[in-house]
Scaffold this active site. Structure first.
Site, PDB file in Angstrom:
ATOM      1  N   SER A 106       0.821  -1.201   0.000  1.00 31.86           N
ATOM      2  CA  SER A 106       0.000   0.000   0.000  1.00 31.86           C
ATOM      3  C   SER A 106       0.859   1.258   0.000  1.00 31.86           C
ATOM      4  O   SER A 106       0.356   2.340  -0.241  1.00 31.86           O
ATOM      5  CB  SER A 106      -0.942   0.007   1.200  1.00 31.86           C
ATOM      6  OG  SER A 106      -0.221  -0.168   2.382  1.00 31.86           O
ATOM      7  N   HIS A 110      -3.481  -3.710  -5.411  1.00 35.26           N
ATOM      8  CA  HIS A 110      -3.674  -3.181  -4.054  1.00 35.26           C
ATOM      9  C   HIS A 110      -5.130  -3.295  -3.614  1.00 35.26           C
ATOM     10  O   HIS A 110      -5.997  -2.542  -4.067  1.00 35.26           O
ATOM     11  CB  HIS A 110      -3.206  -1.716  -4.001  1.00 35.26           C
ATOM     12  CG  HIS A 110      -3.349  -1.098  -2.654  1.00 35.26           C
ATOM     13  ND1 HIS A 110      -3.647   0.225  -2.459  1.00 35.26           N
ATOM     14  CD2 HIS A 110      -3.247  -1.634  -1.400  1.00 35.26           C
ATOM     15  CE1 HIS A 110      -3.721   0.481  -1.167  1.00 35.26           C
ATOM     16  NE2 HIS A 110      -3.493  -0.636  -0.498  1.00 35.26           N
ATOM     17  N   GLU A 143      -6.751  -1.455  -6.738  1.00 36.05           N
ATOM     18  CA  GLU A 143      -5.927  -0.615  -7.614  1.00 36.05           C
ATOM     19  C   GLU A 143      -4.937  -1.505  -8.352  1.00 36.05           C
ATOM     20  O   GLU A 143      -4.212  -2.286  -7.720  1.00 36.05           O
ATOM     21  CB  GLU A 143      -5.168   0.412  -6.765  1.00 36.05           C
ATOM     22  CG  GLU A 143      -6.100   1.380  -6.057  1.00 36.05           C
ATOM     23  CD  GLU A 143      -5.394   2.339  -5.111  1.00 36.05           C
ATOM     24  OE1 GLU A 143      -5.927   3.440  -4.897  1.00 36.05           O
ATOM     25  OE2 GLU A 143      -4.320   2.000  -4.565  1.00 36.05           O
ATOM     26  N   ASN A 148      -5.214   6.270  -1.211  1.00 39.07           N
ATOM     27  CA  ASN A 148      -4.484   6.867  -0.092  1.00 39.07           C
ATOM     28  C   ASN A 148      -3.963   8.265  -0.419  1.00 39.07           C
ATOM     29  O   ASN A 148      -3.637   9.035   0.473  1.00 39.07           O
ATOM     30  CB  ASN A 148      -3.340   5.961   0.355  1.00 39.07           C
ATOM     31  CG  ASN A 148      -3.873   4.789   1.154  1.00 39.07           C
ATOM     32  OD1 ASN A 148      -4.989   4.839   1.686  1.00 39.07           O
ATOM     33  ND2 ASN A 148      -3.107   3.712   1.225  1.00 39.07           N
TER      34      ASN A 148
HETATM   35  P1  NAI Z   1      -0.362  -9.362   8.423  1.00 34.56           P
HETATM   36  O1  NAI Z   1       0.722  -9.026   9.372  1.00 34.56           O
HETATM   37  O2  NAI Z   1      -1.732  -9.667   8.905  1.00 34.56           O
HETATM   38  O3  NAI Z   1       0.126 -10.628   7.559  1.00 34.56           O
HETATM   39  C1  NAI Z   1       1.365 -10.719   6.949  1.00 34.56           C
HETATM   40  C2  NAI Z   1       1.725 -12.201   6.847  1.00 34.56           C
HETATM   41  O4  NAI Z   1       2.896 -12.315   6.030  1.00 34.56           O
HETATM   42  C3  NAI Z   1       2.047 -12.846   8.190  1.00 34.56           C
HETATM   43  O5  NAI Z   1       1.309 -14.036   8.321  1.00 34.56           O
HETATM   44  C4  NAI Z   1       3.554 -13.125   8.096  1.00 34.56           C
HETATM   45  O6  NAI Z   1       3.930 -14.306   8.770  1.00 34.56           O
HETATM   46  C5  NAI Z   1       3.749 -13.276   6.617  1.00 34.56           C
HETATM   47  N1  NAI Z   1       5.104 -13.013   6.137  1.00 34.56           N
HETATM   48  C6  NAI Z   1       5.934 -12.020   6.525  1.00 34.56           C
HETATM   49  N2  NAI Z   1       7.075 -12.103   5.810  1.00 34.56           N
HETATM   50  C7  NAI Z   1       6.946 -13.144   4.958  1.00 34.56           C
HETATM   51  C8  NAI Z   1       7.772 -13.695   3.942  1.00 34.56           C
HETATM   52  N3  NAI Z   1       8.961 -13.191   3.673  1.00 34.56           N
HETATM   53  N4  NAI Z   1       7.300 -14.736   3.245  1.00 34.56           N
HETATM   54  C9  NAI Z   1       6.083 -15.267   3.508  1.00 34.56           C
HETATM   55  N5  NAI Z   1       5.261 -14.784   4.465  1.00 34.56           N
HETATM   56  C10 NAI Z   1       5.692 -13.723   5.164  1.00 34.56           C
HETATM   57  O7  NAI Z   1      -0.384  -8.165   7.355  1.00 34.56           O
HETATM   58  P2  NAI Z   1      -1.588  -7.675   6.422  1.00 34.56           P
HETATM   59  O8  NAI Z   1      -2.369  -6.661   7.133  1.00 34.56           O
HETATM   60  O9  NAI Z   1      -2.284  -8.856   5.855  1.00 34.56           O
HETATM   61  O10 NAI Z   1      -0.778  -6.896   5.275  1.00 34.56           O
HETATM   62  C11 NAI Z   1       0.034  -7.576   4.360  1.00 34.56           C
HETATM   63  C12 NAI Z   1       0.436  -6.637   3.240  1.00 34.56           C
HETATM   64  O11 NAI Z   1      -0.720  -6.056   2.655  1.00 34.56           O
HETATM   65  C13 NAI Z   1       1.353  -5.483   3.594  1.00 34.56           C
HETATM   66  O12 NAI Z   1       2.255  -5.283   2.536  1.00 34.56           O
HETATM   67  C14 NAI Z   1       0.431  -4.313   3.707  1.00 34.56           C
HETATM   68  O13 NAI Z   1       1.033  -3.085   3.434  1.00 34.56           O
HETATM   69  C15 NAI Z   1      -0.586  -4.638   2.615  1.00 34.56           C
HETATM   70  N6  NAI Z   1      -1.886  -4.028   2.846  1.00 34.56           N
HETATM   71  C16 NAI Z   1      -2.478  -4.079   4.085  1.00 34.56           C
HETATM   72  C17 NAI Z   1      -3.712  -3.494   4.294  1.00 34.56           C
HETATM   73  C18 NAI Z   1      -4.364  -3.550   5.640  1.00 34.56           C
HETATM   74  O14 NAI Z   1      -5.319  -2.776   5.858  1.00 34.56           O
HETATM   75  N7  NAI Z   1      -3.945  -4.399   6.555  1.00 34.56           N
HETATM   76  C19 NAI Z   1      -4.434  -2.820   3.211  1.00 34.56           C
HETATM   77  C20 NAI Z   1      -3.757  -2.885   1.934  1.00 34.56           C
HETATM   78  C21 NAI Z   1      -2.523  -3.450   1.789  1.00 34.56           C
END
Ligand code: NAI
Length: 506
Positions: free
Chosen positions: A121, A142, A154, A192
């Site tokens: 994001s 996104h 997006e 954003n």
């Molecule tokens: P989260 O923390 O809930 O989940 C991330 C997951 O990725 C975790 O289960 C972690 O163990 C895993 N992980 C971390 N490094 C890893 C790797 N190298 N290989 C495989 N798995 C790995 O995070 P969330 O909220 O789901 O966000 C994930 C992505 O989505 C981020 O890049 C964030 O910027 C993007 N995003 C998040 C939004 C939100 O509102 N939470 C909205 C839009 C985008």
């Protein structure tokens, strides 16, 4: 339905990865989940099964459909197990080196024509792709949280992204039932970026003590139809999320004044007063319910003074009609009598400036925001100037509340509250079109679906009238002497020619 990508890998199975996996399976793809945290992919798989079980219980899925969906999702032991996927979507931690490492590794495992998608994001898709041998295969995809409910995505082209890759992701997003919008790879992409105006301008209004947080929220909800006021929204998002986004976009645009964050949120973040989740933000929460201070009572007046309206008032005819409907005694002379309450209705200028320029007695001068048609709003907003007498303020409050409509009286400010915030939103949206970040149509779609605004920034500008928005910004620029209010060329040219802000050049 035949999914465009029959086999899809989802790496990172947190909140976003799960949502994306759910939609991919529902679109007919086989989904492989991978996460570095032991047990995380398995947990995501069982959450998905539970979700579909609930949908079945509600009668939204048949037993067969549910079983089918569950059978489409499996866990990958290693990244190598994703080798036959046609698309891999990443939703891992938001760190550029980690994302670059993941995609480099995937490149070595996957067929050259596999599409790679990042759910980032805030990072640059171009920068993530710079570490790759085939950056043309990588695009931004996104989604918003929660993915199944936020039906917009997006599709972001990095500098080297192949146009065909974006086209395929766009098509696939439609199979999710989502609305895809196309964005250039720029800070904040569409949603954003377009969302910068609402909170930051409201914070500036608060920082000048024009009104308190609850009053600003009420005004923007009741006058413009925003579902949540800016401070309610920031409490919900929480400042540990939203303040860093404000800073990041401001910095990434090399300190562009339009995006300048506020010391109010910086200080609150430092103090841990971040929002609803900790029980205290701009509001205090008891069991999750905001403690909203009550509105000041309408003053009770024995008699009201006659009213004189400045000939330069915005929507003067409507203001006269409103005063007639309220039963006011209207003075029609060229200048006010010594007893009269003097009303001005500025666009962008403050009441003080009008009183000085029009040589009105400031002690009896009160402003009303007439940017919007009174009949179309649920609240009237009045502004005093530093010299306004208390009896005159009370008389204006009592008169404009006499038909039962809500009234807020705020301190003097160029553009009251709604004019400032709305003109800022319109200007930022217009400038995004000027920069070619997205098409006007995609901007409107992304903002209404992604931010839940009552209308897109350009439609908002058209509703007020592009020429009026231009006047508001020009006058606020004069009052504040601040470059943040300089109008975008997109707005300036369309406003000058009386064109719709949605108008695109041939
Ligand atoms: P989260 O923390 O809930 O989940 C991330 C997951 O990725 C975790 O289960 C972690 O163990 C895993 N992980 C971390 N490094 C890893 C790797 N190298 N290989 C495989 N798995 C790995 O995070 P969330 O909220 O789901 O966000 C994930 C992505 O989505 C981020 O890049 C964030 O910027 C993007 N995003 C998040 C939004 C939100 O509102 N939470 C909205 C839009 C985008």
């Amino acid at each position: 339905m035949q999914a465009l990508f029959t086999s899809v890998g989802v790496v990172g199975t947190g909140a976003m990865g799960r949502g994306i996996a759910q939609m991919a399976a529902q679109a007919g793809s086989s989904v492989l989940l991978f996460d570095t945290q032991p047990g995380a992919a398995l947990a995501a798989q069982s959450t998905l099964a539970e979700t579909w079980g609930k949908l079945m219980a509600k009668g939204k899925l048949t037993e067969r459909m549910q079983a089918d969906l569950v059978s489409r999702v499996s866990c990958a032991e290693s990244l190598a197990s994703l080798s036959s996927c046609q698309l891999v979507i990443e939703a891992i931690v938001e760190k550029i080196e980690v994302k670059q490492r993941l995609f480099s590794e995937l490149e070595g495992l996957l067929a050259p024509d596999t599409v790679l998608a990042t759910n980032t994001s805030s990072l640059s898709v171009t920068a993530i792709g710079a570490a790759l041998k085939r950056p043309e295969q990588l695009a931004g995809f996104h989604f918003f949280n929660p993915v199944p409910l936020m039906r917009v995505v997006e599709v972001i082209a990095g500098l080297k992204t192949d146009a065909g890759v974006c086209q395929r992701l766009t098509h696939y997003a439609r199979q999710f039932g989502h609305t895809p919008v196309s964005a250039q790879d720029t800070p904040g992409f569409i949603v954003n970026h377009a969302g910068r105006g609402y909170g930051t301008e409201a914070l500036r209004v608060a920082s000048e003590r024009v009104a308190d947080f609850a009053t600003i929220d009420r005004i923007l909800r009741d006058q413009m139809g925003f579902k949540l006021g800016p401070f309610e929204l920031m409490d919900l998002t929480a400042l540990d999320v939203s303040h860093p986004v404000m800073e990041s976009i401001y910095r990434q645009y090399y300190d562009e004044p339009r995006y300048r964050p506020s010391v109010i949120t910086a200080q609150r973040l430092a103090g841990g007063v971040v929002g609803k989740k900790v029980g205290e933000g701009f509001y205090r929460y008891d069991n999750g319910v905001a403690n909203v201070p009550s509105e000041p009572a309408v003053p009770v007046m024995n008699a009201l003074p006659p009213i004189w309206v400045s000939p330069k008032a915005a929507r003067r005819a409507e203001l006269y009609q409103l005063l007639k409907n309220l039963g006011a005694r209207i003075e029609t002379g060229a200048s006010p009598s010594t007893a009269a309450l003097i009303m001005v209705a500025p666009l962008g200028l403050d009441v003080t400036t009008l009183a000085a320029v029009e040589r009105l007695d400031p002690t009896r001068t009160v402003g009303i925001d007439m940017m919007l048609d009174d009949a179309a709003t649920k609240r009237r907003v009045l502004a005093t100037n530093p010299a306004t007498r208390e009896d005159m303020r009370n008389a204006a409050h009592a008169l404009f509340a006499s038909d039962g409509k809500a009234v807020s009286v705020v301190r003097d400010s160029g553009g009251f509250v709604t004019q400032r915030v709305v003109a800022t939103i319109v200007n930022i949206g217009a400038d995004m079109c000027q920069q070619g970040i997205c098409s006007p149509k995609d901007l409107e779609m992304a903002v209404t679906l992604g931010l839940g605004y009552p209308m897109g920034p350009l439609a908002m500008g058209d509703r007020i009238g592009p020429t009026n928005v231009l006047e508001i910004l020009f006058n606020m620029g004069t009052v504040y002497g601040d470059p943040r209010y300089r109008p975008s060329p997109w707005l300036r040219r369309r406003g000058a020619l009386g064109l719709s802000l949605l108008h695109e050049e041939a």
